[in-house]
Design a protein around this motif. Sequence first.
Motif, short mmCIF file in Angstrom:
data_model
loop_
_atom_site.label_atom_id
_atom_site.label_comp_id
_atom_site.label_asym_id
_atom_site.label_seq_id
_atom_site.Cartn_x
_atom_site.Cartn_y
_atom_site.Cartn_z
N ILE A 109 0.33 -9.74 6.49
CA ILE A 109 -0.21 -8.38 6.69
C ILE A 109 0.94 -7.41 6.97
CG2 ILE A 109 -1.59 -6.92 8.25
CD1 ILE A 109 -3.49 -9.22 8.61
N ILE A 110 0.82 -6.20 6.42
CA ILE A 110 1.74 -5.11 6.75
C ILE A 110 0.93 -4.01 7.44
CG2 ILE A 110 3.28 -3.32 5.86
CD1 ILE A 110 3.91 -5.17 3.50
N ILE A 111 1.37 -3.65 8.66
CA ILE A 111 0.75 -2.55 9.40
C ILE A 111 1.72 -1.38 9.36
CG2 ILE A 111 -0.13 -1.79 11.64
CD1 ILE A 111 -0.70 -4.72 12.31
N THR A 112 1.30 -0.27 8.79
CA THR A 112 2.25 0.84 8.64
C THR A 112 1.65 2.18 9.07
OG1 THR A 112 3.69 2.02 7.08
CG2 THR A 112 1.58 1.22 6.22
N GLU A 117 3.41 6.07 0.01
CA GLU A 117 4.30 5.79 -1.11
C GLU A 117 4.80 4.35 -1.05
OE1 GLU A 117 8.50 7.25 -3.16
OE2 GLU A 117 7.60 8.47 -1.56
N MET A 118 5.12 3.89 0.18
CA MET A 118 5.54 2.50 0.34
C MET A 118 4.42 1.55 -0.08
SD MET A 118 6.61 0.39 3.76
CE MET A 118 4.94 0.47 4.38
N LEU A 119 3.18 1.86 0.32
CA LEU A 119 2.03 1.04 -0.05
C LEU A 119 1.93 0.92 -1.57
CD1 LEU A 119 -1.53 1.40 1.51
CD2 LEU A 119 -1.22 1.00 -0.92
N GLU A 120 2.07 2.05 -2.26
CA GLU A 120 2.00 2.04 -3.72
C GLU A 120 3.07 1.14 -4.32
OE1 GLU A 120 1.74 6.55 -4.37
OE2 GLU A 120 0.73 5.71 -6.12
N ARG A 121 4.29 1.25 -3.83
CA ARG A 121 5.40 0.46 -4.38
C ARG A 121 5.21 -1.03 -4.15
NH1 ARG A 121 11.26 3.41 -3.73
NH2 ARG A 121 10.63 5.53 -4.34
N VAL A 122 4.78 -1.38 -2.96
CA VAL A 122 4.58 -2.80 -2.65
C VAL A 122 3.44 -3.37 -3.48
CG1 VAL A 122 3.94 -4.47 -0.86
CG2 VAL A 122 5.54 -2.63 -0.33
N LYS A 123 2.37 -2.59 -3.63
CA LYS A 123 1.21 -3.06 -4.39
C LYS A 123 1.55 -3.29 -5.87
CE LYS A 123 -2.50 -3.30 -1.69
NZ LYS A 123 -3.44 -4.43 -1.66
N GLU A 124 2.51 -2.52 -6.39
CA GLU A 124 2.95 -2.72 -7.77
C GLU A 124 3.54 -4.12 -7.96
OE1 GLU A 124 5.63 0.37 -8.80
OE2 GLU A 124 4.09 1.95 -8.83
N LEU A 125 4.27 -4.58 -6.94
CA LEU A 125 4.92 -5.89 -7.01
C LEU A 125 4.03 -7.01 -6.50
CD1 LEU A 125 8.46 -4.87 -5.71
CD2 LEU A 125 7.78 -5.27 -8.08
N HIS A 126 3.24 -6.71 -5.46
CA HIS A 126 2.39 -7.72 -4.82
C HIS A 126 0.98 -7.16 -4.65
CE1 HIS A 126 6.18 -9.74 -3.95
NE2 HIS A 126 6.60 -8.64 -3.35
N PRO A 127 0.17 -7.21 -5.71
CA PRO A 127 -1.16 -6.60 -5.66
C PRO A 127 -2.06 -7.15 -4.56
CG PRO A 127 -0.56 -7.16 -7.92
CD PRO A 127 0.47 -7.78 -7.03
N GLU A 128 -1.82 -8.39 -4.12
CA GLU A 128 -2.69 -9.00 -3.11
C GLU A 128 -2.24 -8.70 -1.67
OE1 GLU A 128 -5.01 -10.13 -5.94
OE2 GLU A 128 -5.49 -10.71 -3.90
N GLN A 129 -1.14 -7.97 -1.50
CA GLN A 129 -0.63 -7.70 -0.16
C GLN A 129 -1.64 -6.90 0.66
OE1 GLN A 129 2.57 -8.53 1.48
NE2 GLN A 129 1.11 -7.98 3.06
N ILE A 130 -1.89 -7.35 1.89
CA ILE A 130 -2.84 -6.67 2.77
C ILE A 130 -2.11 -5.59 3.58
CG2 ILE A 130 -4.40 -6.94 4.73
CD1 ILE A 130 -4.97 -9.77 3.76
N PHE A 131 -2.63 -4.38 3.53
CA PHE A 131 -2.09 -3.25 4.31
C PHE A 131 -3.15 -2.76 5.29
CE2 PHE A 131 1.30 -2.86 1.26
CZ PHE A 131 2.31 -2.18 1.93
N ARG A 143 -8.04 4.07 -1.45
CA ARG A 143 -7.97 4.03 -2.92
C ARG A 143 -6.71 3.34 -3.41
NH1 ARG A 143 -10.09 10.11 -4.55
NH2 ARG A 143 -12.35 9.63 -4.51
N LEU A 144 -5.65 3.48 -2.65
CA LEU A 144 -4.39 2.83 -3.02
C LEU A 144 -4.40 1.33 -2.71
CD1 LEU A 144 -1.81 5.54 -1.86
CD2 LEU A 144 -2.40 4.91 -4.21
N GLY A 145 -5.44 0.89 -2.03
CA GLY A 145 -5.55 -0.55 -1.80
C GLY A 145 -5.40 -0.98 -0.36
#
Length: 448
Positions: free
Chosen positions: A49-52, A63-77, A94-96
């Motif tokens: 999990i990433i808490i930001t 913006e960080m969420l978008e970038r991480v999701k591009e590489l790791h779509p399953e990452q929990i934020f 909406r960004l996930g």
Amino acid sequence: MSKSILIVEDEETLRESIRRIFTKEGYIVDTTGTAEEALTLVGENFYDIIITDIILPGMDGLEMLERVKELHPEQIFIVITAYASIDTAVKALRLGAYDYIMKPIIHEEIKQVVRNAITEKNLKAENRLLKQALSKEYDFSKVIGESKQIKAVLEEIKKIADSKSNVLLLGETGTGKELFARVIHNNSSRADMPFVPINCSAIPESLLESELFGHIKGSFTGAVTNKKGLFEEADGGTVFLDEIGDLPPSFQVKLLRVLEDQMVRPVGSTKFREVDIRFITATNRNLYEAVKEGRFREDLYYRINVITLELPPLRDRKEDIPLLARYYLNKYTRDFGKEDKELTPEALSLLVGYRWPGNIRELQNVLERAVLISEGRYIKPEHFPDNIRMGDSFVEDSLKKGLSIEEYTRAFILKYQHVYSEQELADRLGITRKTLWEKRKKLGIKKP
């Protein structure tokens, strides 16, 4: 095993407060004050999990969420902010983002959100495993592993699966040769046709020709009816010849003719029958040495050895052992109607450290036995056979090998990184966590 969390918060007091909350809960926690440093950490580590915070110096949290999701779509934020805004909340979701929390942080609220997120993640993972177990097709998801060795084999299979060329699989006993043969077949244009596995060492020499080529009535004592051979049964599909190195020389020349002409003649018949078969063969022997020693025909060797795939032994893909263990624990608890099981860190350490001469088949047997005899949720070292529990200790084994300090450090990290947190690894090596990070970078070892 402990779950890991990355906290990205520029307010040091709040950052430390959240860190303490989850450290007390048993999580492995990393922290940073900027999105830029967070991206670096995500590139080097895995976080459950990433808490930001959304508002950060420089790049913001969205913006960080978008970038991480591009590489790791399953990452929990999980996103937190002091600025109440429906628009911001909707954009984050909406960004996930999994959820959205407002400051001031309520301890029990953020703990519950994290627990819910991990529960949902575990359910998704178990659903994926269940679908794999119930699937009738041997697609690529049947191959469990994330090691570079397994990924390389799968990449090769994707290239050659739909060709007509014969394939030779090399690997020790228990490395899953039939599984890979089925994956090749089911990803080829022959997938709707028969797949016929044949263990060459399991059929007596006197019956080989009859079993594979078939026979006609009266061709020998006991041949009371016509019988279609396995090669004819496989017409249009794939034949998997396991342990081909055990074929007697008298039969090797007959197999060569099938490979060359795609024709079979049943025992006692004067007529040949045309077949269309792709051959996948496998052995745990050194066929090249057998050719040099005259025990295996050279022309047959080159006929079956058009494409060669080498399957790695389990001891060379230790990073896959935790994944395989989880898969088989889930399988056997379901099969036997038992409650969910987990390996203790000590038990997992033994599995990762063991050399597995019987490879995945041996691991399956060990875990099946452990599920059957264990009571309660946890599988402990006492549930393993003596040969696993009483193996050489890591230190003794390292001394026998004469490892240098750097070699010992590398081996220790690779063996125990799936068991201990980064801080625990550093403590056991007698170094700081920063030094451990530097050694990982120097030795080229990424965190799992």
